[in-house]
Design an enzyme around this catalytic site. Sequence first.
Site, PDB file in Angstrom:
ATOM      1  N   LYS A 105       6.233 -18.977  -3.149  1.00 33.28           N
ATOM      2  CA  LYS A 105       5.308 -17.893  -2.787  1.00 33.28           C
ATOM      3  C   LYS A 105       6.092 -16.801  -2.078  1.00 33.28           C
ATOM      4  CE  LYS A 105       3.052 -16.349   0.476  1.00 33.28           C
ATOM      5  NZ  LYS A 105       3.185 -14.884   0.340  1.00 33.28           N
ATOM      6  N   GLU A 123      12.970 -21.964   8.636  1.00 31.48           N
ATOM      7  CA  GLU A 123      14.004 -20.985   9.017  1.00 31.48           C
ATOM      8  C   GLU A 123      13.251 -19.833   9.665  1.00 31.48           C
ATOM      9  OE1 GLU A 123      17.203 -21.247   8.770  1.00 31.48           O
ATOM     10  OE2 GLU A 123      17.511 -22.840   7.299  1.00 31.48           O
ATOM     11  N   CYS A 183      17.059 -11.907  10.206  1.00 30.95           N
ATOM     12  CA  CYS A 183      16.754 -12.893  11.255  1.00 30.95           C
ATOM     13  C   CYS A 183      17.966 -13.195  12.130  1.00 30.95           C
ATOM     14  CB  CYS A 183      16.240 -14.166  10.612  1.00 30.95           C
ATOM     15  SG  CYS A 183      17.299 -14.740   9.290  1.00 30.95           S
ATOM     16  N   GLU A 229      11.688 -10.634  19.151  1.00 25.50           N
ATOM     17  CA  GLU A 229      12.335 -10.241  17.902  1.00 25.50           C
ATOM     18  C   GLU A 229      11.667  -8.971  17.391  1.00 25.50           C
ATOM     19  OE1 GLU A 229      11.683 -12.541  14.291  1.00 25.50           O
ATOM     20  OE2 GLU A 229      13.824 -12.492  13.930  1.00 25.50           O
TER      21      GLU A 229
END
Length: 496
Positions: free
Chosen positions: A194, A269, A303, A400
């Site tokens: 997906k 992750e 990331c 983040e």
Amino acid sequence: MTTATNTAQAARAKALEWINLGSKRLLIGGEWIGAASGKTFEVINPATEQLLCRVAEADSADVDAAVIAARRAFEAPSWAAMSPHARTRVLLKIADKIEQHIDELAAIESLDNGMPLWFAQGAVTAAVDIFRYYAGWCSKVLGTTVPSDGSTLIYTLREPLGVCGQIIPWNVPILMAAIKFANALCCGNTVILKPAELACLTSIRLAELIQETDLPPGVVNVLPGFGATAGAALAQHPGVDKIAFTGSTAIGKQIVRDATSNLKKVTLELGGKAPNVIFADADIERAVQTAVKTFCGNSGQVCSAGTRLFVQESIHDQVAERVAQVAATWKVGDPFAADTRLGPLISAKQRDRVWSYLGAGQDEGALLRAGGNAWTGPGYFVEPVVFHNVRNGMKIAQEEIFGPVLSIIPFKDEEDAVLQGNDTTYGLSAAVWTRNISRAHKVVRALKAGRLWINTFGESDPAMAFGGYKQSGWGREFGQESIEAYTQSKSIMVRL
Ligand code: NAP
Ligand code: MG
């Protein structure tokens, strides 16, 4: 026009030719079909804010159909009984197919995600390497023999998990799809991918190319759609044996809750807030060039980006000045222009989110050293933003941001760098810059992260494991460790 410009424009034209073929569909059991609901969603070019095409929008009914197809393919002799060497050949063919379409895939990625073409070409090239790396693993998924007294034979088999649901983000989709597919397939699993609805086109094109190889139908299924519907249905589905998720820590936690339905295996992750530590004895110019590359690359939507730049007190001001100078040379603009270093962010929402941190940083007393000019004209562009004299406890240093925003934070000595570097809920990556070899190794041992660098940042190799400490994830992708994440072992005793 220069040759580089001609090549970029030719790639763009080829990508648009494919995009303009019409609505993109779901891949289930080897067939390209519309969503059961008949729904579609829009795909927008973030550099122009214009519609690229429409894509079928999968939901739970399509997930049900894909699970049936993937299960059937998993058990069919055409896949289950395929020799490891034949699987190697299939993965090598997929690698060749990608290699033959590097420019087209890269241009599709640039149009869909907004990343500069040169960055996308790098990502597609890495995808080729990933398939070749895992092609070699097919014949090396080994069991063991266990020592015994000779009256028994004890051995283990390492077997695939079954149907793997794979959910990926929009930031580097081609790379995410490649690692997820190659890793799962080399171990003999079947997959349902997906992709993120914000950038799903290269996943679809990659699946088309895979369909041109000898991979049996139903081994790879692709369901573009939204997370709350298609993604959640996949994570909750009792017929799915594993979820491999890449995305935010918040959604990662939701995936874990959803996966309890049948206790499917989960690897995650997740996000990061990487410390990049420069000691006064480092090669400062190299460290600065790399620091800018890591926080600006893909407009900071990475990331593992080095978003907290720890600089030893004695060189803090000098480094801050040089970082601002270099960041100013990172040109923002058209992803297909040869001199563009940063494309747009993925969406207006992401741009506004990133922009909100400009205010947040200044409110907390961080000094704005570069950036802060609003973009006029279409596209979700943000210039590189550099804050200095940041304290690690500030919001801009803890959250983040996923945009081109750097926090430069002073530190005293080795101990202080490690203490501050580890003061985060994340632990995905980290780096240290020094000419002192003992210090370099001591510091990387002390930093809590899954992937680290000494005197470089962000370089990658398919053989090098990637994954998070702390809230940056569960498990590892890439390298040998990921083989374990896509297999389970069975131990057998034979009485002789
Ligand atoms: P996100 O919002 O967590 O979404 C990631 C994926 O999960 C998308 O496909 C999304 O679908 C789907 N999703 C959303 N809600 C879901 C739900 N309830 N159930 C199942 N799936 C769901 O992350 P993002 O904003 O796309 O990406 C940025 C994040 O990814 C950052 O935090 C970044 O650090 C992380 N990331 C991590 C790595 C790594 O390897 N560690 C690599 C790249 C990015 P839709 O978006 O289509 O709704
Ligand atoms: Mg898009």
